[in-house]
Each structure stands twice: as C-alpha cells, then as structure tokens.
Design an enzyme around this catalytic site. Structure first.
Site, PDB file in Angstrom:
ATOM      1  N   ASN A  23     -40.611  70.918  17.247  1.00 22.30           N
ATOM      2  CA  ASN A  23     -39.227  71.133  17.675  1.00 22.30           C
ATOM      3  C   ASN A  23     -39.065  72.255  18.699  1.00 22.30           C
ATOM      4  O   ASN A  23     -37.955  72.582  19.085  1.00 22.30           O
ATOM      5  CB  ASN A  23     -38.308  71.370  16.472  1.00 22.30           C
ATOM      6  N   CYS A  24     -40.168  72.824  19.164  1.00 24.23           N
ATOM      7  CA  CYS A  24     -40.127  73.874  20.188  1.00 24.23           C
ATOM      8  C   CYS A  24     -39.861  73.235  21.552  1.00 24.23           C
ATOM      9  O   CYS A  24     -40.534  72.283  21.954  1.00 24.23           O
ATOM     10  CB  CYS A  24     -41.468  74.622  20.197  1.00 24.23           C
TER      11      CYS A  24
END
Length: 115
Positions: free
Chosen positions: A9-10
């Site tokens: 999710n970065c």
C-alpha cells in the site's frame, strides 16, 4: 528476474511496480509487512548501500519513535535491529538486480539499470 521488496500500500512501491509492469520487466514481490526481513538480507543489502540509506527517516514509523529510541540508532547493528522490528522504516522499494540494489523510485535510475 528482479526481486522487489516493499509494502503493497506504499505509494512509492505502487509507482515502482507500475513502472516495472509498464516496461514488461518480470519481478517477484516480497511484502515486508507479511514476510518480514532477515538479518542476512539486510547485511547483503548493506554490501551495496550504507545502512543509513536503508533507514527511512521521513516516514511516520520513524517519527513515532521517541527521541531516545532514535538516538540509539547509531550503527549498522542498532539500525538492523530496528529495521527487522519495524520493517516499514526500510526505504522502499528495495529492488535487487544483477548489479546490486536500487532504493526508492527514480525513473531515470530504473531506465538506466533495469532496461
């Protein structure tokens, strides 16, 4: 095949994965959050880059550490202990390729080293 390490999710990891996919470069993904990182892996990376380059001091995980905890990170050993415990403090993505590793997302570096 490239090995890419990061957190799904970065945003920076997302940019890197999109670039690799758009350029049809095969890779395997290792999610730090789910799979962690070994001391051996950190030591291998530190043969290519300085331990300080691996330590992401801009992220929220670093900022959540107390000043005392931050001050105790003074060398490779103390950094690796923290990085194994708080994998989100590793600069990401880490991309292993034939000539070493790349940290973060830099399109020019990717173009020059991965194509």
């Amino acid at each position: 095949m490239l090995q890419v390490y990061g957190i799904k999710n970065c945003n920076t990891v997302k940019k890197a994965l999109t670039w690799l996919e758009d350029n049809q470069i095969a890779f395997q993904f290792h999610d730090f959050k789910k799979e962690g990182v070994s001391d051996e892996k950190l030591k291998a990376w530190e043969k290519s880059v300085d331990w300080q380059a691996l330590l992401n001091k801009k992220g929220t995980t670093w900022k959540k550490l107390s000043p005392e905890q931050q001050a105790r990170i003074v060398d490779v050993k103390s950094a690796n202990e923290v990085l194994k415990e708080h994998t989100s403090m590793i600069k990401r993505p880490v991309i292993e390729y034939n000539n070493g590793i790349l940290l973060g997302f830099n399109e020019e570096e990717y173009q020059n080293n991965l194509k």
